[in-house]
Design a protein around this motif. Structure first.
Motif, PDB file in Angstrom:
ATOM      1  N   CYS A   2     -29.063 -13.879  -2.484  1.00 20.73           N
ATOM      2  CA  CYS A   2     -28.685 -14.699  -3.628  1.00 20.73           C
ATOM      3  C   CYS A   2     -27.168 -14.797  -3.650  1.00 20.73           C
ATOM      4  O   CYS A   2     -26.476 -13.795  -3.773  1.00 20.73           O
ATOM      5  CB  CYS A   2     -29.208 -14.058  -4.904  1.00 20.73           C
ATOM      6  SG  CYS A   2     -29.359 -15.220  -6.236  1.00 20.73           S
ATOM      7  N   LEU A   3     -26.651 -16.010  -3.489  1.00 17.34           N
ATOM      8  CA  LEU A   3     -25.218 -16.224  -3.405  1.00 17.34           C
ATOM      9  C   LEU A   3     -24.668 -16.857  -4.672  1.00 17.34           C
ATOM     10  O   LEU A   3     -25.386 -17.539  -5.391  1.00 17.34           O
ATOM     11  CB  LEU A   3     -24.912 -17.181  -2.253  1.00 17.34           C
ATOM     12  CG  LEU A   3     -25.288 -16.734  -0.856  1.00 17.34           C
ATOM     13  CD1 LEU A   3     -25.080 -17.886   0.116  1.00 17.34           C
ATOM     14  CD2 LEU A   3     -24.464 -15.539  -0.445  1.00 17.34           C
ATOM     15  N   ALA A   4     -23.391 -16.676  -4.901  1.00 19.67           N
ATOM     16  CA  ALA A   4     -22.660 -17.471  -5.882  1.00 19.67           C
ATOM     17  C   ALA A   4     -22.038 -18.603  -5.075  1.00 19.67           C
ATOM     18  O   ALA A   4     -21.243 -18.375  -4.181  1.00 19.67           O
ATOM     19  CB  ALA A   4     -21.592 -16.633  -6.567  1.00 19.67           C
ATOM     20  N   VAL A   5     -22.455 -19.835  -5.365  1.00 19.20           N
ATOM     21  CA  VAL A   5     -22.110 -20.987  -4.538  1.00 19.20           C
ATOM     22  C   VAL A   5     -21.252 -21.963  -5.337  1.00 19.20           C
ATOM     23  O   VAL A   5     -21.563 -22.266  -6.487  1.00 19.20           O
ATOM     24  CB  VAL A   5     -23.396 -21.690  -4.054  1.00 19.20           C
ATOM     25  CG1 VAL A   5     -23.075 -22.881  -3.181  1.00 19.20           C
ATOM     26  CG2 VAL A   5     -24.293 -20.710  -3.304  1.00 19.20           C
ATOM     27  N   PRO A   6     -20.184 -22.498  -4.716  1.00 21.15           N
ATOM     28  CA  PRO A   6     -19.382 -23.495  -5.418  1.00 21.15           C
ATOM     29  C   PRO A   6     -20.076 -24.849  -5.434  1.00 21.15           C
ATOM     30  O   PRO A   6     -20.705 -25.248  -4.457  1.00 21.15           O
ATOM     31  CB  PRO A   6     -18.083 -23.556  -4.608  1.00 21.15           C
ATOM     32  CG  PRO A   6     -18.453 -23.083  -3.252  1.00 21.15           C
ATOM     33  CD  PRO A   6     -19.601 -22.141  -3.427  1.00 21.15           C
ATOM     34  N   GLY A   7     -19.965 -25.537  -6.555  1.00 21.06           N
ATOM     35  CA  GLY A   7     -20.542 -26.865  -6.681  1.00 21.06           C
ATOM     36  C   GLY A   7     -19.656 -27.757  -7.524  1.00 21.06           C
ATOM     37  O   GLY A   7     -18.765 -27.284  -8.232  1.00 21.06           O
ATOM     38  N   GLY A  43     -16.646 -33.842 -12.314  1.00 19.12           N
ATOM     39  CA  GLY A  43     -15.637 -33.792 -11.259  1.00 19.12           C
ATOM     40  C   GLY A  43     -15.066 -32.413 -11.031  1.00 19.12           C
ATOM     41  O   GLY A  43     -14.466 -32.152  -9.987  1.00 19.12           O
ATOM     42  N   ASP A  44     -15.233 -31.500 -11.991  1.00 18.56           N
ATOM     43  CA  ASP A  44     -14.753 -30.126 -11.841  1.00 18.56           C
ATOM     44  C   ASP A  44     -15.659 -29.353 -10.892  1.00 18.56           C
ATOM     45  O   ASP A  44     -16.834 -29.676 -10.720  1.00 18.56           O
ATOM     46  CB  ASP A  44     -14.730 -29.399 -13.185  1.00 18.56           C
ATOM     47  CG  ASP A  44     -13.613 -29.858 -14.102  1.00 18.56           C
ATOM     48  OD1 ASP A  44     -12.696 -30.552 -13.635  1.00 18.56           O
ATOM     49  OD2 ASP A  44     -13.677 -29.516 -15.297  1.00 18.56           O
ATOM     50  N   TYR A  45     -15.109 -28.301 -10.318  1.00 10.65           N
ATOM     51  CA  TYR A  45     -15.853 -27.396  -9.448  1.00 10.65           C
ATOM     52  C   TYR A  45     -15.999 -26.046 -10.137  1.00 10.65           C
ATOM     53  O   TYR A  45     -15.118 -25.613 -10.872  1.00 10.65           O
ATOM     54  CB  TYR A  45     -15.121 -27.192  -8.117  1.00 10.65           C
ATOM     55  CG  TYR A  45     -15.200 -28.383  -7.201  1.00 10.65           C
ATOM     56  CD1 TYR A  45     -16.135 -28.436  -6.168  1.00 10.65           C
ATOM     57  CD2 TYR A  45     -14.352 -29.468  -7.368  1.00 10.65           C
ATOM     58  CE1 TYR A  45     -16.203 -29.530  -5.340  1.00 10.65           C
ATOM     59  CE2 TYR A  45     -14.414 -30.571  -6.530  1.00 10.65           C
ATOM     60  CZ  TYR A  45     -15.344 -30.594  -5.525  1.00 10.65           C
ATOM     61  OH  TYR A  45     -15.431 -31.681  -4.689  1.00 10.65           O
ATOM     62  N   ALA A  46     -17.114 -25.396  -9.870  1.00 12.18           N
ATOM     63  CA  ALA A  46     -17.347 -24.067 -10.432  1.00 12.18           C
ATOM     64  C   ALA A  46     -18.218 -23.268  -9.473  1.00 12.18           C
ATOM     65  O   ALA A  46     -18.971 -23.828  -8.675  1.00 12.18           O
ATOM     66  CB  ALA A  46     -18.030 -24.163 -11.788  1.00 12.18           C
ATOM     67  N   ILE A  47     -18.107 -21.965  -9.575  1.00 14.19           N
ATOM     68  CA  ILE A  47     -18.999 -21.065  -8.835  1.00 14.19           C
ATOM     69  C   ILE A  47     -20.242 -20.876  -9.683  1.00 14.19           C
ATOM     70  O   ILE A  47     -20.161 -20.597 -10.881  1.00 14.19           O
ATOM     71  CB  ILE A  47     -18.310 -19.724  -8.550  1.00 14.19           C
ATOM     72  CG1 ILE A  47     -17.157 -19.949  -7.567  1.00 14.19           C
ATOM     73  CG2 ILE A  47     -19.300 -18.713  -8.008  1.00 14.19           C
ATOM     74  CD1 ILE A  47     -16.377 -18.711  -7.236  1.00 14.19           C
ATOM     75  N   VAL A  48     -21.398 -21.023  -9.048  1.00 10.12           N
ATOM     76  CA  VAL A  48     -22.681 -20.944  -9.740  1.00 10.12           C
ATOM     77  C   VAL A  48     -23.517 -19.816  -9.142  1.00 10.12           C
ATOM     78  O   VAL A  48     -23.605 -19.676  -7.924  1.00 10.12           O
ATOM     79  CB  VAL A  48     -23.440 -22.286  -9.622  1.00 10.12           C
ATOM     80  CG1 VAL A  48     -24.809 -22.195 -10.255  1.00 10.12           C
ATOM     81  CG2 VAL A  48     -22.626 -23.407 -10.241  1.00 10.12           C
ATOM     82  N   HIS A  49     -24.098 -19.034 -10.025  1.00  9.85           N
ATOM     83  CA  HIS A  49     -24.990 -17.952  -9.591  1.00  9.85           C
ATOM     84  C   HIS A  49     -26.232 -17.995 -10.470  1.00  9.85           C
ATOM     85  O   HIS A  49     -26.126 -18.071 -11.695  1.00  9.85           O
ATOM     86  CB  HIS A  49     -24.276 -16.608  -9.712  1.00  9.85           C
ATOM     87  CG  HIS A  49     -25.110 -15.449  -9.280  1.00  9.85           C
ATOM     88  ND1 HIS A  49     -25.557 -15.291  -7.986  1.00  9.85           N
ATOM     89  CD2 HIS A  49     -25.576 -14.398  -9.970  1.00  9.85           C
ATOM     90  CE1 HIS A  49     -26.263 -14.184  -7.909  1.00  9.85           C
ATOM     91  NE2 HIS A  49     -26.293 -13.618  -9.103  1.00  9.85           N
ATOM     92  N   VAL A  50     -27.381 -17.968  -9.863  1.00 10.45           N
ATOM     93  CA  VAL A  50     -28.694 -18.031 -10.514  1.00 10.45           C
ATOM     94  C   VAL A  50     -28.757 -19.077 -11.628  1.00 10.45           C
ATOM     95  O   VAL A  50     -29.311 -18.835 -12.696  1.00 10.45           O
ATOM     96  CB  VAL A  50     -29.192 -16.649 -11.006  1.00 10.45           C
ATOM     97  CG1 VAL A  50     -29.462 -15.721  -9.854  1.00 10.45           C
ATOM     98  CG2 VAL A  50     -28.259 -16.015 -12.000  1.00 10.45           C
TER      99      VAL A  50
END
Length: 115
Positions: A2-7, A43-50
């Motif tokens: 399970c990763l924290a992925v940027p989106g 348009g912003d980016y964030a790290i997403v986890h679960v």
């Protein structure tokens, strides 16, 4: 894993009183909760986890991280087709998919894939 992925946020709305976004993870689109980052904008980016946006991220860092994840095959592992993954298990419940690098049989599996 399970990763924290940027989106990247592509849409923002509300669902059942919760601020939600549609986010793009290098071509994979998922719904994400924005309650921890209420000021995130399209348009912003964030790290997403679960399924939760946890930390704002600059575009350069996000793109670099996504490229690394894709190169390592982690995006497919994280977002891949669950039915395809389930099909890699045999009737006896044992893993029948390719061996991971460094595991017994990995070199043979890589050679066979190259043929």
């Amino acid at each position: 894993m399970c990763l924290a992925v940027p989106g990247r946020v592509t849409e923002i709305g509300e669902r059942d009183g919760t601020r939600m976004a549609v986010m793009d993870f290098g071509g994979v689109v998922k719904d994400v909760c924005l309650e921890y980052l209420p000021d995130l904008a399209v348009g912003d980016y964030a790290i997403v986890h679960v399924g939760f946006a946890l930390q704002r991220l600059d575009e350069e860092s996000a793109r670099h991280t996504l490229a690394l994840f894709e190169e390592l095959g982690l995006l497919q592992e994280e977002f891949g087709d669950p039915w395809e993954a389930a099909g890699r298990f045999g009737a006896d419940g044992q893993w029948e998919g390719p061996a991971a690098p460094g595991e017994p049989g990995a070199a043979r599996a890589a050679e066979e894939a190259g043929r």
